[in-house]
Scaffold this motif. Structure first.
Motif, short mmCIF file in Angstrom:
data_model
loop_
_atom_site.label_atom_id
_atom_site.label_comp_id
_atom_site.label_asym_id
_atom_site.label_seq_id
_atom_site.Cartn_x
_atom_site.Cartn_y
_atom_site.Cartn_z
N SER A 46 -14.52 -2.63 74.69
CA SER A 46 -16.00 -3.37 74.10
C SER A 46 -16.28 -4.13 74.96
O SER A 46 -16.17 -4.48 76.25
CB SER A 46 -15.36 -3.85 73.19
OG SER A 46 -14.40 -4.86 73.58
N SER B 212 -22.22 -1.43 67.23
CA SER B 212 -20.70 -1.79 67.58
C SER B 212 -19.31 -0.94 67.42
O SER B 212 -18.60 -1.35 68.05
CB SER B 212 -21.21 -2.57 65.77
OG SER B 212 -19.58 -3.10 65.16
N ARG B 213 -20.20 0.11 66.80
CA ARG B 213 -18.47 1.07 66.54
C ARG B 213 -18.56 2.04 67.22
O ARG B 213 -18.98 3.83 66.66
CB ARG B 213 -18.34 1.57 65.01
CG ARG B 213 -18.48 0.61 64.26
CD ARG B 213 -18.20 0.83 62.67
NE ARG B 213 -18.88 1.36 61.84
CZ ARG B 213 -19.13 1.46 61.09
NH1 ARG B 213 -18.65 0.72 60.13
NH2 ARG B 213 -20.00 2.24 60.65
N VAL C 217 -12.29 7.12 66.73
CA VAL C 217 -13.80 6.53 65.90
C VAL C 217 -13.84 7.06 64.62
O VAL C 217 -13.58 8.48 63.98
CB VAL C 217 -14.85 6.64 67.10
CG1 VAL C 217 -14.30 8.60 66.97
CG2 VAL C 217 -16.19 6.34 67.10
N PRO D 101 -10.48 1.55 63.51
CA PRO D 101 -12.44 2.14 62.20
C PRO D 101 -11.04 2.16 60.71
O PRO D 101 -10.37 3.26 61.16
CB PRO D 101 -12.80 2.97 63.42
CG PRO D 101 -11.59 4.12 63.69
CD PRO D 101 -10.43 2.45 63.82
#
Length: 311
Positions: free
Chosen positions: A5, A97-98, A105, A23
């Motif tokens: 990240s 962001s994700r 994921v 997530p």
């Protein structure tokens, strides 16, 4: 979960490897256990802030849009996939962001297709973004037809190598620019290689005096100018790299997630029509090195990051 990240825009030095929250899985998504994720130039361009006019960053950002992996949890409204299904995806949302450089994921089903059994997870991770880009530009933007002659720039790269294969499959003659060390590879793909650099326009005219019916620019700058110069009178021009294409009467293209298109590409892979060359593989914790290598712009095929689930 472990993930890569970044909390601010910048060079590869802003990337960090560490823990991030697992997530949450929305009703139209599935949780994918990531086996591999491919590096793309757009990833580092986004990380450096070049896309912030159109894609908001919600920091910290997990980068990456390409993925191959296994479904471990379907969302409440999902009936397309079940636990254990092997999938591939171009998992792009309308914000950053994700991403996919993580152990898990949450992927919207509109971004996914079933993984081709004939490809390894590493190869399959390199298919979605590049394959969709090549397919959508060739067939929707340029609208290539059987018997036409198509120019593809950076024909040994991720997008270019798939564009050569798809254009050949459509019955086109394909001329592709590449460095001398990649000429044999371009020939293996079905293209006619030509060296870029000084004198490119003259070399292209010698190969195709009547001009190209369609030109696919993946580089920008000089490659775009030469493409415009060597088009046939009614030739079509598209770029994924340089908005100056509009000044030449061409079109700018940005790939979009499309489950039907991705399924079609997976079927072509199963049939042996398209293949993905994996140049280098890095473990997730060394993704920073993978990005630095990609930024050099001299990769044949794809650079892939893998998640180790055996240890």
């Amino acid at each position: 979960m472990k993930a890569i990240s970044y909390s601010r825009y910048g060079t590869a030095d802003v990337l960090e490897y560490g823990e991030r929250p697992d997530p949450k899985v929305g009703p139209d998504s599935v949780l994918v256990k990531v086996r591999a994720a491919a590096v793309n130039p757009v990833d580092w361009k986004a990380r450096e802030g070049y896309l912030q006019a159109g894609l908001e960053a919600v920091f910290p950002v997990i980068p990456g849009w390409d993925v191959s992996g296994v479904v471990v949890q379907p969302g409440a409204a999902v009936d397309e996939f079940e636990v254990g299904d092997e999938v591939i995806g171009y998992v792009r949302e309308d914000f950053l962001s994700r991403g996919t450089f993580a152990e898990y994921v949450a992927a919207p089903v509109r971004t996914l297709a079933r993984k081709p059994l004939s490809l390894s997870f590493e190869e399959a991770a390199g298919l979605p973004l590049c394959g969709l880009t090549a397919h959508q530009v060739l067939h929707r933007t340029l609208r290539i037809q059987e018997g036409e002659t198509v120019l593809v720039h950076a024909a040994a790269g991720g997008v270019g190598s798939l564009a050569v294969q798809l254009a050949r499959h459509a019955g086109c003659r394909v001329v592709g620019t590449a460095g001398p060390h990649n000429h044999d590879y371009v020939r293996e793909l079905g293209g006619e290689p030509v060296e870029y650099g000084d004198g490119l326009a003259a070399r292209l005219r010698a190969l195709n005096p009547e001009g190209f019916d369609a030109a696919f620019d993946t580089v920008g700058g000089e490659a775009l100018r030469v493409s415009a110069e060597t088009l046939a009178p009614d030739g079509r021009l598209a770029s994924i790299a340089d908005a100056e294409v509009f000044s030449y009467g061409g079109r700018y293209a940005f790939v979009r997630p499309d489950a039907a298109d991705l399924t079609h590409l997976a079927e072509l892979a199963e049939q042996g029509v398209v293949s993905v060359h994996v140049d280098r593989v890095f473990p997730l914790e060394q993704a920073m090195d993978a990005y630095r290598l990609n930024e050099q712009g001299r990769t044949r095929g794809k650079i892939v990051v893998t998640v180790d689930w055996d240890g």
